[in-house]
Design a protein around this motif. Structure first.
Motif, PDB file in Angstrom:
ATOM      1  N   PHE A 135     -40.588  31.223 -18.328  1.00 44.94           N
ATOM      2  CA  PHE A 135     -40.001  29.893 -18.200  1.00 44.94           C
ATOM      3  C   PHE A 135     -41.064  28.881 -17.768  1.00 44.94           C
ATOM      4  CE2 PHE A 135     -36.167  32.503 -16.841  1.00 44.94           C
ATOM      5  CZ  PHE A 135     -35.518  32.388 -18.057  1.00 44.94           C
ATOM      6  N   PHE A 136     -40.933  27.669 -18.292  1.00 45.42           N
ATOM      7  CA  PHE A 136     -41.825  26.569 -17.910  1.00 45.42           C
ATOM      8  C   PHE A 136     -41.018  25.287 -17.979  1.00 45.42           C
ATOM      9  CE2 PHE A 136     -45.037  23.302 -19.020  1.00 45.42           C
ATOM     10  CZ  PHE A 136     -45.833  23.408 -17.884  1.00 45.42           C
TER      11      PHE A 136
ATOM     12  N   VAL B  70     -47.526  36.402 -24.653  1.00 44.00           N
ATOM     13  CA  VAL B  70     -46.663  35.563 -23.821  1.00 44.00           C
ATOM     14  C   VAL B  70     -46.009  34.517 -24.699  1.00 44.00           C
ATOM     15  CG1 VAL B  70     -46.547  33.935 -21.898  1.00 44.00           C
ATOM     16  CG2 VAL B  70     -48.120  35.877 -21.779  1.00 44.00           C
ATOM     17  N   ARG B  71     -44.694  34.372 -24.567  1.00 53.46           N
ATOM     18  CA  ARG B  71     -43.958  33.301 -25.229  1.00 53.46           C
ATOM     19  C   ARG B  71     -43.264  32.478 -24.146  1.00 53.46           C
ATOM     20  NH1 ARG B  71     -47.030  34.736 -28.268  1.00 53.46           N
ATOM     21  NH2 ARG B  71     -46.809  35.450 -30.422  1.00 53.46           N
ATOM     22  N   LEU B  72     -42.801  31.283 -24.494  1.00 54.05           N
ATOM     23  CA  LEU B  72     -42.252  30.364 -23.502  1.00 54.05           C
ATOM     24  C   LEU B  72     -40.821  29.944 -23.811  1.00 54.05           C
ATOM     25  CD1 LEU B  72     -45.301  27.931 -23.059  1.00 54.05           C
ATOM     26  CD2 LEU B  72     -44.641  29.822 -21.563  1.00 54.05           C
TER      27      LEU B  72
ATOM     28  N   ARG C 261     -45.255  28.884 -29.799  1.00 53.03           N
ATOM     29  CA  ARG C 261     -45.150  29.734 -28.619  1.00 53.03           C
ATOM     30  C   ARG C 261     -43.810  29.520 -27.895  1.00 53.03           C
ATOM     31  NH1 ARG C 261     -49.011  32.758 -26.088  1.00 53.03           N
ATOM     32  NH2 ARG C 261     -50.656  31.791 -27.327  1.00 53.03           N
ATOM     33  N   VAL C 262     -43.161  28.393 -28.171  1.00 56.18           N
ATOM     34  CA  VAL C 262     -41.903  28.043 -27.500  1.00 56.18           C
ATOM     35  C   VAL C 262     -40.723  28.562 -28.312  1.00 56.18           C
ATOM     36  CG1 VAL C 262     -40.464  26.171 -26.614  1.00 56.18           C
ATOM     37  CG2 VAL C 262     -42.967  25.997 -26.493  1.00 56.18           C
ATOM     38  N   LEU C 263     -39.911  29.432 -27.693  1.00 51.54           N
ATOM     39  CA  LEU C 263     -38.805  30.073 -28.398  1.00 51.54           C
ATOM     40  C   LEU C 263     -37.456  29.420 -28.143  1.00 51.54           C
ATOM     41  CD1 LEU C 263     -39.687  33.827 -27.727  1.00 51.54           C
ATOM     42  CD2 LEU C 263     -40.305  32.429 -29.710  1.00 51.54           C
ATOM     43  N   GLY C 264     -37.323  28.700 -27.009  1.00 55.23           N
ATOM     44  CA  GLY C 264     -36.010  28.153 -26.708  1.00 55.23           C
ATOM     45  C   GLY C 264     -35.972  27.438 -25.378  1.00 55.23           C
ATOM     46  N   ILE C 265     -34.756  27.312 -24.827  1.00 57.69           N
ATOM     47  CA  ILE C 265     -34.539  26.577 -23.585  1.00 57.69           C
ATOM     48  C   ILE C 265     -33.754  27.415 -22.577  1.00 57.69           C
ATOM     49  CG2 ILE C 265     -34.586  24.327 -24.725  1.00 57.69           C
ATOM     50  CD1 ILE C 265     -31.452  24.342 -24.408  1.00 57.69           C
ATOM     51  N   ASP C 266     -33.778  26.953 -21.338  1.00 58.76           N
ATOM     52  CA  ASP C 266     -33.041  27.609 -20.256  1.00 58.76           C
ATOM     53  C   ASP C 266     -32.555  26.540 -19.292  1.00 58.76           C
ATOM     54  OD1 ASP C 266     -32.342  29.674 -18.151  1.00 58.76           O
ATOM     55  OD2 ASP C 266     -33.966  28.616 -17.131  1.00 58.76           O
TER      56      ASP C 266
ATOM     57  N   MET D 157     -31.225  23.576 -33.802  1.00 61.91           N
ATOM     58  CA  MET D 157     -32.674  23.528 -34.061  1.00 61.91           C
ATOM     59  C   MET D 157     -33.260  24.922 -34.253  1.00 61.91           C
ATOM     60  SD  MET D 157     -33.629  20.663 -31.151  1.00 61.91           S
ATOM     61  CE  MET D 157     -35.412  20.982 -31.226  1.00 61.91           C
ATOM     62  N   GLY D 158     -32.411  25.948 -34.136  1.00 63.80           N
ATOM     63  CA  GLY D 158     -32.886  27.323 -34.283  1.00 63.80           C
ATOM     64  C   GLY D 158     -33.482  27.898 -33.018  1.00 63.80           C
ATOM     65  N   LEU D 159     -33.238  27.238 -31.875  1.00 64.88           N
ATOM     66  CA  LEU D 159     -33.797  27.703 -30.617  1.00 64.88           C
ATOM     67  C   LEU D 159     -32.893  28.749 -29.960  1.00 64.88           C
ATOM     68  CD1 LEU D 159     -34.877  24.242 -29.156  1.00 64.88           C
ATOM     69  CD2 LEU D 159     -36.377  25.980 -30.180  1.00 64.88           C
ATOM     70  N   LYS D 160     -33.487  29.639 -29.195  1.00 64.61           N
ATOM     71  CA  LYS D 160     -32.754  30.585 -28.378  1.00 64.61           C
ATOM     72  C   LYS D 160     -32.358  29.895 -27.075  1.00 64.61           C
ATOM     73  CE  LYS D 160     -33.254  33.976 -31.287  1.00 64.61           C
ATOM     74  NZ  LYS D 160     -32.088  34.490 -32.047  1.00 64.61           N
ATOM     75  N   THR D 161     -31.284  30.378 -26.448  1.00 62.94           N
ATOM     76  CA  THR D 161     -30.797  29.711 -25.240  1.00 62.94           C
ATOM     77  C   THR D 161     -30.513  30.709 -24.115  1.00 62.94           C
ATOM     78  OG1 THR D 161     -28.507  29.786 -26.027  1.00 62.94           O
ATOM     79  CG2 THR D 161     -29.781  27.804 -26.540  1.00 62.94           C
ATOM     80  N   VAL D 162     -30.865  30.291 -22.910  1.00 63.55           N
ATOM     81  CA  VAL D 162     -30.619  31.061 -21.695  1.00 63.55           C
ATOM     82  C   VAL D 162     -30.041  30.094 -20.670  1.00 63.55           C
ATOM     83  CG1 VAL D 162     -31.673  32.479 -19.863  1.00 63.55           C
ATOM     84  CG2 VAL D 162     -32.600  32.559 -22.187  1.00 63.55           C
ATOM     85  N   ALA D 163     -29.219  30.593 -19.755  1.00 65.62           N
ATOM     86  CA  ALA D 163     -28.720  29.770 -18.655  1.00 65.62           C
ATOM     87  C   ALA D 163     -28.683  30.590 -17.379  1.00 65.62           C
ATOM     88  CB  ALA D 163     -27.323  29.227 -18.965  1.00 65.62           C
ATOM     89  N   HIS D 164     -29.304  30.055 -16.326  1.00 69.73           N
ATOM     90  CA  HIS D 164     -29.121  30.634 -15.002  1.00 69.73           C
ATOM     91  C   HIS D 164     -27.647  30.439 -14.616  1.00 69.73           C
ATOM     92  CE1 HIS D 164     -33.460  30.541 -14.833  1.00 69.73           C
ATOM     93  NE2 HIS D 164     -33.512  30.882 -13.552  1.00 69.73           N
TER      94      HIS D 164
END
Length: 311
Positions: A90-91, A125-127, A154-159, A182-189
């Motif tokens: 994560f960044f 490493v991916r972001l 290098r950026v795969l998605g958002i969180d 947009m084809g991005l992967k998603t994560v949520a805390h």
């Protein structure tokens, strides 16, 4: 921990770059800028507010392309030293921009560091870009604009990250919908400090591919059923949960129960510098203190690769 865990190739999917800056690196950055050094116990905070104060100190020292280069290089070397051959880190770019950074310099520095550290060895490493809960909706859309504009593979998605609060899920549903378009992967805390009901709302409205932490799932069989049915994986980090007070004692951690119920779980460090831990230490912890069997240790390691977005 069994010896094979140290040498086994591993993946890590829930680790923050900014939370991986150890005091030695902080002091190298501070020395270059003529700023005071920090003590070895700098990260001895007692709650989430103390954690955030440390984070803001780190952000204040990351200001130049060279700083980001050093961050990426040190980070990747440390992962490789544990035979972590694949990482999704994560960044939070928007916070760096708010702090006066320039995205071109950030990208160039990070990319140079990652490439140098990856060269000639099996480590990648991916972001995933964080959307901090403490900022408004605009920060989420601005982060998507950065991804769209700079086309950084290098950026795969958002969180969605940060301290959970009531009513902070629904306003971000359209941000997550746009990210998916947009084809991005998603994560949520979610489910770290909030009840299972809020975790259920996160699953329903944000439709994340993975959940960060997810501790409160253990309190709601319907949430557990949803996780199993949808295959949404929980990224768990026991030491982080203990030191931030999400669990009172390591024996209270729900990881073993969730694993036995059939929920997909991956093991992580979250912020290894802040929590003075490593992935090998987390494996040791769950084996010795949480009675997770060697068979399930192998399952946790396997899940790290199977639940990765870009491996």
């Amino acid at each position: 921990m069994p010896d094979w865990c140290h040498t086994e190739p591993k993946a890590e999917l829930h680790i923050h770059l900014e939370g991986s800056v150890f005091p030695q690196t902080l002091n190298r950055l501070a020395h270059k800028k003529g700023l005071p050094q920090v003590a070895e116990d700098f990260y001895d905070f007692r709650d989430f507010d103390g954690f955030n104060q440390c984070l803001m100190h780190v952000l204040g020292l990351l200001t130049t392309e060279e700083d980001y280069y050093r961050l990426a290089l040190d980070f990747t070397d440390r992962q490789a030293s544990q035979n972590i051959i694949y990482t999704e880190a994560f960044f939070m770019p928007y916070l760096h921009l708010v702090n006066g950074g320039h995205f071109e310099a950030i990208k160039q520095g990070l990319e140079a560091g990652f490439k140098e550290a990856e060269a000639g060895r099996q480590v990648r490493v991916r972001l995933l870009f964080n959307l901090p809960r403490g900022l408004d909706r605009e920060a989420g859309f601005k982060t998507l604009e950065l991804i769209e504009k700079y086309k950084w593979d290098r950026v795969l998605g958002i969180d969605l990250a940060g301290k959970e609060g009531k009513g902070d899920i629904a306003p971000r549903a359209d941000i997550f919908a746009k990210a998916r378009s947009m084809g991005l992967k998603t994560v949520a805390h979610a489910g770290e400090f909030s009840p299972a009901s809020q975790m259920a709302e996160t699953l329903r409205l944000l439709k994340p591919h993975r959940i960060g932490h997810g501790l409160s799932a253990i309190n709601d069989e319907k949430v557990i059923e949803t996780l199993i049915k949808t295959g949404v994986c929980l990224e768990m980090a026991p030491t982080s949960n203990l030191l931030l007070g999400a669990v009172g004692d390591i024996s209270d951690h729900p990881l073993p129960q969730l694993l036995q119920k059939g929920v997909k779980v991956v093991l992580n460090t979250d912020d290894p510098a802040f929590f003075k831990t490593s992935l090998n230490r987390e494996l040791d912890l769950v084996h010795n203190e949480m009675q997770v069997s060697e068979k399930d240790l192998k399952r946790l390691i396997r899940n790290g690769f199977e639940q990765a977005f870009g491996f």
